[in-house]
Design a protein around this motif. Structure first.
Motif, short mmCIF file in Angstrom:
data_model
loop_
_atom_site.label_atom_id
_atom_site.label_comp_id
_atom_site.label_asym_id
_atom_site.label_seq_id
_atom_site.Cartn_x
_atom_site.Cartn_y
_atom_site.Cartn_z
N ILE A 1 -0.24 6.11 -4.22
CA ILE A 1 0.67 5.75 -3.12
C ILE A 1 0.85 4.24 -3.23
O ILE A 1 -0.14 3.48 -3.21
N ALA A 2 2.10 3.79 -3.36
CA ALA A 2 2.35 2.35 -3.54
C ALA A 2 3.78 2.02 -3.14
O ALA A 2 4.65 2.90 -3.11
N GLY A 3 4.02 0.75 -2.84
CA GLY A 3 5.37 0.30 -2.50
C GLY A 3 5.64 -1.06 -3.11
O GLY A 3 4.71 -1.75 -3.55
N THR B 1 21.26 9.01 -1.87
CA THR B 1 20.48 9.23 -0.65
C THR B 1 19.55 10.43 -0.77
O THR B 1 19.73 11.29 -1.62
N ASN B 2 18.61 10.44 0.14
CA ASN B 2 17.58 11.46 0.21
C ASN B 2 17.88 12.36 1.41
O ASN B 2 17.89 11.85 2.52
N PRO B 3 18.08 13.63 1.29
CA PRO B 3 18.02 14.48 0.11
C PRO B 3 19.41 14.95 -0.35
O PRO B 3 19.50 15.81 -1.21
N HIS C 1 10.96 -0.22 -3.14
CA HIS C 1 10.66 1.05 -3.80
C HIS C 1 9.50 1.74 -3.11
O HIS C 1 8.53 1.07 -2.73
N SER C 2 9.59 3.05 -3.01
CA SER C 2 8.38 3.82 -2.87
C SER C 2 7.90 3.96 -4.31
O SER C 2 8.38 4.82 -5.06
N ALA C 3 6.97 3.08 -4.71
CA ALA C 3 6.47 3.09 -6.09
C ALA C 3 5.57 4.30 -6.33
O ALA C 3 5.13 4.57 -7.45
N THR C 4 5.31 5.02 -5.25
CA THR C 4 4.62 6.31 -5.31
C THR C 4 5.36 7.29 -6.22
O THR C 4 4.77 8.21 -6.76
N LYS C 5 6.67 7.07 -6.38
CA LYS C 5 7.54 8.06 -7.00
C LYS C 5 7.70 7.76 -8.50
O LYS C 5 6.73 7.83 -9.23
N TYR C 6 8.91 7.42 -8.93
CA TYR C 6 9.16 7.30 -10.37
C TYR C 6 8.39 6.16 -11.03
O TYR C 6 8.00 6.26 -12.20
N ALA D 1 0.81 -1.22 0.00
CA ALA D 1 0.00 0.00 0.00
C ALA D 1 0.85 1.27 0.00
O ALA D 1 0.33 2.35 -0.27
N SER D 2 2.13 1.16 0.32
CA SER D 2 3.04 2.31 0.28
C SER D 2 4.47 1.78 0.38
O SER D 2 4.68 0.61 0.71
N GLY D 3 5.42 2.68 0.16
CA GLY D 3 6.83 2.30 0.35
C GLY D 3 7.06 1.90 1.81
O GLY D 3 7.76 0.93 2.10
N MET D 4 6.47 2.66 2.74
CA MET D 4 6.65 2.34 4.15
C MET D 4 6.00 1.00 4.50
O MET D 4 6.47 0.28 5.39
N GLY D 5 4.91 0.66 3.80
CA GLY D 5 4.28 -0.66 4.00
C GLY D 5 5.24 -1.77 3.60
O GLY D 5 5.37 -2.79 4.30
N LEU E 1 19.08 8.06 5.51
CA LEU E 1 17.93 7.39 4.88
C LEU E 1 16.75 8.35 4.84
O LEU E 1 16.77 9.42 5.46
N TYR E 2 15.70 7.93 4.16
CA TYR E 2 14.44 8.69 4.15
C TYR E 2 13.97 8.91 5.60
O TYR E 2 14.10 8.00 6.44
N GLY E 3 13.42 10.09 5.89
CA GLY E 3 13.09 10.48 7.26
C GLY E 3 12.26 9.47 8.03
O GLY E 3 12.58 9.10 9.17
N VAL F 1 18.15 -2.80 -0.28
CA VAL F 1 18.47 -1.47 -0.83
C VAL F 1 17.17 -0.77 -1.22
O VAL F 1 16.34 -1.35 -1.95
N ASP F 2 16.99 0.45 -0.72
CA ASP F 2 15.88 1.29 -1.16
C ASP F 2 16.33 1.96 -2.47
O ASP F 2 17.20 2.82 -2.46
N ASN F 3 15.73 1.53 -3.58
CA ASN F 3 16.17 1.99 -4.90
C ASN F 3 15.24 3.06 -5.48
O ASN F 3 15.20 3.29 -6.68
N THR F 4 14.48 3.71 -4.58
CA THR F 4 13.48 4.69 -5.03
C THR F 4 14.10 5.82 -5.86
O THR F 4 13.60 6.16 -6.93
N PHE F 5 15.18 6.42 -5.36
CA PHE F 5 15.76 7.57 -6.05
C PHE F 5 16.42 7.17 -7.36
O PHE F 5 16.34 7.89 -8.35
N ALA F 6 17.12 6.04 -7.36
CA ALA F 6 17.85 5.65 -8.57
C ALA F 6 16.90 5.17 -9.65
O ALA F 6 17.07 5.49 -10.83
C1 PLP Z 1 13.62 7.07 -0.52
C2 PLP Z 1 12.25 6.85 0.02
N1 PLP Z 1 11.95 5.66 0.56
C3 PLP Z 1 10.73 5.39 1.07
C4 PLP Z 1 9.72 6.36 1.06
C5 PLP Z 1 8.37 6.03 1.63
O1 PLP Z 1 7.49 5.76 0.59
P1 PLP Z 1 5.90 5.97 0.67
O2 PLP Z 1 5.67 7.45 0.85
O3 PLP Z 1 5.40 5.43 -0.62
O4 PLP Z 1 5.44 5.19 1.86
C6 PLP Z 1 9.99 7.60 0.49
C7 PLP Z 1 8.92 8.62 0.47
O5 PLP Z 1 9.17 9.79 0.25
C8 PLP Z 1 11.28 7.85 -0.05
O6 PLP Z 1 11.58 9.04 -0.58
#
Ligand code: PLP
Length: 401
Positions: free
Chosen positions: A226-228, A166-168, A213-218, A93-97, A119-121, A191-196
């Motif tokens: 909102i997806a993961g 890394t973020n940000p 992945h936070s599939a919410t993003k790219y 349901a989200s990246g955090m999920g 890492l992401y906050g 590995v969180d590959n959301t940014f790459a």
């Molecule tokens: C790098 C990274 N990982 C994880 C998350 C969390 O993803 P989500 O918001 O889809 O739960 C985010 C969200 O901004 C993110 O930027």
């Protein structure tokens, strides 16, 4: 393409298909479906369950209930697995999920997790505040110290967790060094590959066991889902998703459909975003109102070397550290006319945010300082607008400082 090249016979049958081809076709319709070219949305919570399927149900082979399995969500997972070179995957349901599921499935009392400090906050707050409540110890690897990760693993380490870039702050970390440390400890590397994005980097090829992945993003790419996702080889995935059905962070079929639609164009979008971000970095790297332009590979010669070996493109994120701290950063945001001031990233529209007020607001000022997140930092997610229009917008917002 060179002249005449398009006339050559193309027999790709023995070769793996190229990224964009896989992106378009990975989630093709599962069966006849009236001949539809696009996979339908199975918007149903439950499925017919005749008694003769009882045995198959026990082996998880039939569809029973959408929290557990649904054809549309399975297709989204299959597409992301395909693009990451994974054997299997699951969407959430989200990246955090996705992250919660992996962490709660893999770790228990007395275990340790070794995590990058950078890492992401919300990932940091989960590790910092939640895991110790269950007697899970977190060992933090300081920014820029991938060489020390092998010294931090112990017999109790079960999981290593990192992001790159890394973020940000867009620092590049050595995925292979982290994978070697994980092997040394008999632990898994996630590995969180959301940014790459899988367009620019495939951590499984660099030795990682799991990719999230936070599939919410790219991957979705249009700021409307909102997806993961969590993908990897079958064995670590079985362990990492052991509690997925029970935890229930399941993606809705409608959201999975939108995610699949986004995935089809991810290669085209991200390569253009790579290019526009690079143009903006070049345009503003000498601007006197900017203390520093942060971008993968810019921090040091070593990070440039790492980025060139582990990434195919540098991504669509650029952070600007403005002189004048938070008031400058706020004024800059207020001055933007085209780029939306908003958190999140990876969509077709460019967004700008202040990590100190958004993604990293739960960190103390000291924690932010240790991670190089200063009050004047503006994070820009480059969209698909024309690069000249974006540069003009940034220029006019800077002129108001
Ligand atoms: C790098 C990274 N990982 C994880 C998350 C969390 O993803 P989500 O918001 O889809 O739960 C985010 C969200 O901004 C993110 O930027």
């Amino acid at each position: 393409m060179a002249k005449g090249e398009d006339e050559k016979p193309r027999d790709r049958s023995k070769k793996a298909k190229a990224f964009d081809t896989r992106a378009v076709h990975a989630a093709s319709p599962p069966d006849y479906n009236a001949g539809a070219v696009v996979a339908p949305i199975y918007q149903t919570t439950t499925f017919h369950f005749p008694a003769e399927l009882s045995e198959a149900r026990n082996h998880g082979e039939v569809h029973l209930y959408t929290r557990l399995r649904n054809p549309t969500t399975s297709q989204a997972a299959q597409a992301i697995s395909e693009l990451e070179g994974a054997e299997t995957g699951r969407v959430f349901a989200s990246g955090m999920g996705a992250l919660s599921c992996a962490v709660l499935s893999l770790l228990g009392t007395g275990d340790e997790i070794v995590a990058l400090e950078d890492l992401y906050g919300n990932t940091i707050t989960m590790l910092r505040d939640l895991l110790p409540q269950w007697g899970i110890r977190v060992r933090w690897v300081p920014q820029g110290a991938s060489s020390t990760v092998a010294d931090l693993v112990s017999d109790s380490t079960r999981l290593l967790l990192m992001e790159s870039p890394t973020n940000p702050t867009l620092r590049v970390h050595d995925v292979r060094a982290w994978a070697a440390a994980a092997r040394k400890a008999g632990a898994l590397l996630l590995v969180d590959n959301t940014f790459a994005t899988p367009v620019n980097q495939n951590p499984l090829d660099l030795g990682a066991d799991l990719v999230m992945h936070s599939a919410t993003k790219y991957l979705s790419g249009h700021s409307d889902v909102i997806a993961g996702a969590l993908v990897g080889r079958t064995e670590p995935m079985e362990r990492a998703t052991r509690w997925a059905d029970t935890l229930g962070a399941t993606l809705d079929p409608m959201a999975a459909f939108l995610l699949i639609r986004g995935i089809k164009t991810v290669g085209v979008r991200v390569r253009r975003q790579n290019e526009t971000a690079r143009i903006l970095v070049e345009t503003f790297s000498e601007d006197p109102r900017i203390e520093q332009v942060l971008y993968p590979g810019r921090h040091s010669a070593e990070e440039e070397r790492l980025a060139s070996v582990q990434m195919r493109g540098r991504g669509g994120m650029v952070s600007l550290s403005l002189r004048g701290g938070r008031s400058s950063a706020r004024n800059f945001l207020a001055g933007l006319k085209l780029i939306h001031p908003a958190s999140s990233l990876g969509g077709v529209e460019s967004l700008a945010s202040l990590p100190v007020e958004t993604s990293h607001r739960h960190l103390t000022p000291e924690e932010r300082h240790a991670r190089g997140i200063d009050d004047g930092l503006v994070r820009i997610s480059v969209g698909l607008e024309d690069p000249d229009d974006l540069a003009d917008d940034i220029r006019q917002a800077l002129s108001s400082l």
